[in-house]
Design a protein around this motif. Sequence first.
Motif, PDB file in Angstrom:
ATOM      1  N   GLN A  36      26.054  12.930  -6.460  1.00 37.16           N
ATOM      2  CA  GLN A  36      26.413  13.102  -5.050  1.00 37.16           C
ATOM      3  C   GLN A  36      25.596  12.146  -4.192  1.00 37.16           C
ATOM      4  N   ASP A  37      26.125  11.860  -2.989  1.00 38.18           N
ATOM      5  CA  ASP A  37      25.329  11.081  -2.055  1.00 38.18           C
ATOM      6  C   ASP A  37      24.397  12.014  -1.286  1.00 38.18           C
ATOM      7  N   SER A  38      23.652  11.468  -0.341  1.00 31.20           N
ATOM      8  CA  SER A  38      22.636  12.258   0.354  1.00 31.20           C
ATOM      9  C   SER A  38      23.230  13.375   1.204  1.00 31.20           C
ATOM     10  N   THR A  39      24.542  13.300   1.500  1.00 33.38           N
ATOM     11  CA  THR A  39      25.185  14.343   2.299  1.00 33.38           C
ATOM     12  C   THR A  39      25.863  15.394   1.429  1.00 33.38           C
ATOM     13  N   GLY A  40      25.805  15.214   0.110  1.00 31.28           N
ATOM     14  CA  GLY A  40      26.409  16.188  -0.795  1.00 31.28           C
ATOM     15  C   GLY A  40      27.823  15.858  -1.216  1.00 31.28           C
ATOM     16  N   ASN A  41      28.357  14.709  -0.752  1.00 33.86           N
ATOM     17  CA  ASN A  41      29.703  14.299  -1.161  1.00 33.86           C
ATOM     18  C   ASN A  41      29.645  13.560  -2.501  1.00 33.86           C
ATOM     19  N   PRO A  42      30.703  13.679  -3.310  1.00 34.88           N
ATOM     20  CA  PRO A  42      30.695  13.005  -4.614  1.00 34.88           C
ATOM     21  C   PRO A  42      30.623  11.488  -4.468  1.00 34.88           C
ATOM     22  N   VAL A  43      29.861  10.869  -5.357  1.00 34.35           N
ATOM     23  CA  VAL A  43      29.903   9.419  -5.497  1.00 34.35           C
ATOM     24  C   VAL A  43      31.038   9.114  -6.459  1.00 34.35           C
ATOM     25  N   ASN A  44      32.072   8.434  -5.983  1.00 37.91           N
ATOM     26  CA  ASN A  44      33.322   8.336  -6.739  1.00 37.91           C
ATOM     27  C   ASN A  44      33.457   7.101  -7.616  1.00 37.91           C
ATOM     28  N   LYS A  45      32.769   6.022  -7.272  1.00 45.11           N
ATOM     29  CA  LYS A  45      33.015   4.764  -7.977  1.00 45.11           C
ATOM     30  C   LYS A  45      31.744   4.282  -8.669  1.00 45.11           C
ATOM     31  N   PHE A  46      31.901   3.915  -9.941  1.00 44.05           N
ATOM     32  CA  PHE A  46      30.786   3.444 -10.750  1.00 44.05           C
ATOM     33  C   PHE A  46      31.181   2.165 -11.470  1.00 44.05           C
ATOM     34  N   GLU A  47      30.200   1.342 -11.765  1.00 45.73           N
ATOM     35  CA  GLU A  47      30.431   0.108 -12.491  1.00 45.73           C
ATOM     36  C   GLU A  47      30.028   0.269 -13.952  1.00 45.73           C
ATOM     37  N   ILE A  48      30.769  -0.377 -14.824  1.00 43.13           N
ATOM     38  CA  ILE A  48      30.407  -0.391 -16.241  1.00 43.13           C
ATOM     39  C   ILE A  48      29.245  -1.362 -16.444  1.00 43.13           C
ATOM     40  N   PHE A  49      28.214  -0.934 -17.175  1.00 45.00           N
ATOM     41  CA  PHE A  49      27.162  -1.840 -17.607  1.00 45.00           C
ATOM     42  C   PHE A  49      26.804  -1.483 -19.045  1.00 45.00           C
ATOM     43  N   GLN A  50      26.633  -2.505 -19.832  1.00 42.71           N
ATOM     44  CA  GLN A  50      26.469  -2.339 -21.279  1.00 42.71           C
ATOM     45  C   GLN A  50      27.567  -1.432 -21.838  1.00 42.71           C
ATOM     46  N   GLU A  51      28.781  -1.719 -21.404  1.00 45.99           N
ATOM     47  CA  GLU A  51      30.022  -1.140 -21.920  1.00 45.99           C
ATOM     48  C   GLU A  51      30.253   0.328 -21.570  1.00 45.99           C
ATOM     49  N   LYS A  52      29.399   0.935 -20.759  1.00 50.39           N
ATOM     50  CA  LYS A  52      29.563   2.349 -20.423  1.00 50.39           C
ATOM     51  C   LYS A  52      29.318   2.570 -18.932  1.00 50.39           C
ATOM     52  N   LEU A  53      29.884   3.676 -18.409  1.00 49.98           N
ATOM     53  CA  LEU A  53      29.621   4.058 -17.014  1.00 49.98           C
ATOM     54  C   LEU A  53      28.300   4.804 -16.883  1.00 49.98           C
ATOM     55  N   MET A  54      27.870   5.469 -17.946  1.00 50.56           N
ATOM     56  CA  MET A  54      26.603   6.197 -17.908  1.00 50.56           C
ATOM     57  C   MET A  54      25.974   6.205 -19.296  1.00 50.56           C
ATOM     58  N   HIS A  55      24.671   5.962 -19.316  1.00 50.43           N
ATOM     59  CA  HIS A  55      23.874   6.106 -20.536  1.00 50.43           C
ATOM     60  C   HIS A  55      22.942   7.293 -20.327  1.00 50.43           C
ATOM     61  N   LEU A  56      22.973   8.242 -21.244  1.00 44.91           N
ATOM     62  CA  LEU A  56      22.134   9.432 -21.130  1.00 44.91           C
ATOM     63  C   LEU A  56      21.144   9.435 -22.295  1.00 44.91           C
ATOM     64  N   ILE A  57      19.860   9.322 -21.957  1.00 43.66           N
ATOM     65  CA  ILE A  57      18.794   9.346 -22.951  1.00 43.66           C
ATOM     66  C   ILE A  57      18.171  10.735 -22.936  1.00 43.66           C
ATOM     67  N   VAL A  58      18.186  11.405 -24.088  1.00 46.19           N
ATOM     68  CA  VAL A  58      17.650  12.761 -24.213  1.00 46.19           C
ATOM     69  C   VAL A  58      16.420  12.702 -25.102  1.00 46.19           C
ATOM     70  N   VAL A  59      15.276  13.184 -24.600  1.00 49.72           N
ATOM     71  CA  VAL A  59      14.054  13.220 -25.411  1.00 49.72           C
ATOM     72  C   VAL A  59      13.397  14.585 -25.271  1.00 49.72           C
ATOM     73  N   SER A  60      12.774  15.046 -26.349  1.00 47.11           N
ATOM     74  CA  SER A  60      11.884  16.195 -26.224  1.00 47.11           C
ATOM     75  C   SER A  60      10.637  15.720 -25.493  1.00 47.11           C
ATOM     76  N   ASP A  61       9.970  16.622 -24.789  1.00 47.49           N
ATOM     77  CA  ASP A  61       8.858  16.181 -23.961  1.00 47.49           C
ATOM     78  C   ASP A  61       7.683  15.641 -24.777  1.00 47.49           C
ATOM     79  N   ASP A  62       7.628  15.960 -26.085  1.00 45.76           N
ATOM     80  CA  ASP A  62       6.598  15.367 -26.935  1.00 45.76           C
ATOM     81  C   ASP A  62       7.068  14.050 -27.559  1.00 45.76           C
TER      82      ASP A  62
END
Length: 293
Positions: free
Chosen positions: A88-114
Motif C-alpha cells: 500500500q502507499d502511505s494513504t493506505g491505497n494499493p500500489v497497483n503497478k510493479f516492474e519486473i527485475f531479475q525476471e520476477k515482480l517480487m523476490h521473497l527471502i525467508v530466513v530463520s532469525d539464527d
Amino acid sequence: MKQFFPSIFVMTTLLIAPGCLSNTKSPKSEVSPSMMMNHDGNSMNEHEGHSMENMHHTNNSQITTKVKLTAPQKLAPNQPINLVIDIQDSTGNPVNKFEIFQEKLMHLIVVSDDLRFFDHIHPEYKEKGRFEVTANFPESGNYTLFSDYKPTGNKEIVSLMNITIPGTIPLPKNLEKFTKTKIISDTKVNLNISTPKIKAGQEIKLTFDLKDQKNQPIKDLQPYLGKKGHLVIIKSSSPLTASDYIHAHALENSIDGKIEFYTKLPKQGTYKMWVQFNRNGQVKTADFWVNVE
C-alpha cells in the motif's frame, strides 16, 4: 488452484535503501518504520506498518509504502502456509503497478532469525497490490521475511516482515565453521575473496569457483533469474533489520566455472551469504559465513 484464507494480520518493517524500503508485521504483528539508505528499523506494536521517510530519486517519483502480511490463525512447523502480502502507499491505497527485475515482480527471502534456514521464493501477483505465496517453515521459532519489489518508476523497495511459528524451539546448534568450500551434490563451490581481511564499507570482489566431480570447471551453468547466479547476504543481528540485507548482482562476463560479485559489507560483524545457481535445471544453494572487521 490454491485457495488462500488468511486471518492473521502480520505487519512489516518497511525500509528504503539505495534501492530498498521496508515495512512489516507478524501474528499480532510488529512494525518497523523505514529509513533512507541505512535500512535501520524500529518496531512498535500496531496493526499497520509505515515508512518514516521518502526516498528521493532523480525523477522525484520514489513513493513511501507500507506492507501488510496476512497469515492463517493456526501456524505449525514443516507444513505449507499460505501468506498474503499487500503493498500500500502511505494513504493506505494499493500500489497497483510493479516492474519486473531479475525476471520476477517480487523476490521473497525467508530466513530463520539464527540464519540456519534460508529460502528464496516468488509470490504471485493478484492485482490491487496483493501478492500470494506458499511458504514452509521447518521448525518452531522466529523468522524474518525480506520482500524485494519495485513499484513502477521507483527503485527497489525491501520490506521486512516477522513471523513466529509456535511450538518448542530447538536448542541452538554450534555455529557453522567459516569454511571456504562447500560440496552441493555433484558440485564443489569454493569462495575466494579479493582481500585477506574484509573491512566494513570496503568494496570487495567475491568469486565462487564451481567445479564438477572430476575437479574441472563447470561449463553447463544455465541462467538463474536472468543471471549466472544470485547472491543474498544477511548480517547476523538480533533483531534482524532491513539494513542487514544485501542483494548483489552477478557480473555478466565471468569465465566458465566462476560466478563473481562486487559488493560492500557496511558494518563490522558476522555475515552469512547464500549463492544460488542453476545447473542441469536444478537451482543449487551454497552458504558461507564471513567476518567483517
